[in-house]
Design an enzyme around this catalytic site. Sequence first.
Site, short mmCIF file in Angstrom:
data_model
loop_
_atom_site.label_atom_id
_atom_site.label_comp_id
_atom_site.label_asym_id
_atom_site.label_seq_id
_atom_site.Cartn_x
_atom_site.Cartn_y
_atom_site.Cartn_z
N HIS A 37 1.10 -1.28 -0.04
CA HIS A 37 -0.15 0.24 -0.04
C HIS A 37 0.94 1.26 -0.20
O HIS A 37 0.17 2.37 -0.53
CB HIS A 37 -0.90 0.17 1.29
CG HIS A 37 -2.10 -1.22 1.19
ND1 HIS A 37 -1.82 -1.86 2.05
CD2 HIS A 37 -3.11 -1.22 0.68
CE1 HIS A 37 -3.03 -3.29 1.56
NE2 HIS A 37 -3.52 -2.57 0.80
N GLN A 61 -18.26 -7.42 -0.32
CA GLN A 61 -17.13 -7.78 -1.39
C GLN A 61 -16.57 -9.20 -1.10
O GLN A 61 -15.65 -10.40 -1.06
CB GLN A 61 -15.99 -7.41 -2.17
CG GLN A 61 -14.82 -6.87 -1.15
CD GLN A 61 -13.85 -5.90 -1.71
OE1 GLN A 61 -14.37 -4.79 -1.55
NE2 GLN A 61 -12.49 -6.12 -1.80
N GLY A 147 -2.99 -2.57 -6.78
CA GLY A 147 -1.76 -3.16 -7.23
C GLY A 147 -2.01 -3.80 -8.20
O GLY A 147 -2.90 -4.23 -9.14
O1 PAF Z 1 -8.14 -4.13 -3.58
C1 PAF Z 1 -8.86 -3.94 -2.50
O2 PAF Z 1 -7.93 -3.57 -0.88
C2 PAF Z 1 -10.00 -3.93 -2.09
O3 PAF Z 1 -10.66 -5.05 -2.88
C3 PAF Z 1 -10.62 -2.53 -2.66
C4 PAF Z 1 -9.80 -2.19 -4.60
C5 PAF Z 1 -10.50 -1.24 -1.50
C6 PAF Z 1 -11.99 -1.98 -3.16
O4 PAF Z 1 -12.94 -2.46 -1.51
#
Ligand code: PAF
Length: 283
Positions: A37, A61, A147
């Site tokens: 990150h 998700q 990423g």
């Molecule tokens: O890659 C992630 O951490 C997540 O899928 C994202 C893009 C922040 C969406 O919640």
Amino acid sequence: MEVAETVSSVRGLVEAARRQGKTIGLVPTMGALHIGHVSLIEAAVQQTDFVVVSIFVNPTQFCPGEDLAKYPRPFDADCEICRKAGADVVFAPTADQMYPAENLTWVTVEKLTEPLCGQFRPGHFRGVTTVCAKLFNIVGPDVAFFGQKDAQQAIVIKRMVADLNMPLEIVICPTVREPDGLAVSSRNQYLNPEQRKDATYVYKSLQKCQEMIDAGVTDTQKILTEMRRVLQQVPSIEIEYVSIVDVGTLQDIDKIAGKILAAVAVNIGPARLIDNILVDSNR
Ligand code: PAF
């Protein structure tokens, strides 16, 4: 660095930056930030004038049975990482801010979300594209940073932005690896020391693919067999998929030609790990 917890407060901060003629960068995250990150935030700091990092563990998700409840949420440490990396704002909304009512509107990218992780995580990409569309609408960035480790996610988001004429650029940053090759991931912290060692075989399997392509092997099945053999040396690794696909369509290919994506997903103990490499076989 400011911390905004509401949609209206982050919009206010971004509007003020825009009035000063600044370009806006967004790094969407679910927190539990690591050096991967940090590389995204640093890219955003280099390429835009005002950087918003969103920290939101997006419930839509996660599939039933996944790690939503136990997903790490070290908020204070995350804010410190953002501050040190040069972010201007952390946008950390509650689930009520992001989903104030039952969500009836979803963004779905077809076809590209069916193979690879899509086969094993039904509804996952619908949650990702919906939350990213919401974040893009809330923050209004000029550029958003993702990423390469989540290769399918990156391809799906790029496609959503293109298909829906969203006015921003998507930048994909290289995968950051530990010295032994393991791709950094928030989920690596679920591994005990033994499992952490075993996890290095994920990247070893991808290196095997690279070596075989470099040696001129074009038969995808031969390469996949060898990649699986690498992973099968480790009893703790449960293979979810090992695939070689076209980078444009994400469909399996029989022969290596042009740009390909080799992607692996495994479970090791409590952690589901994914990794991939892009190979240009013409080079
Ligand atoms: O890659 C992630 O951490 C997540 O899928 C994202 C893009 C922040 C969406 O919640």
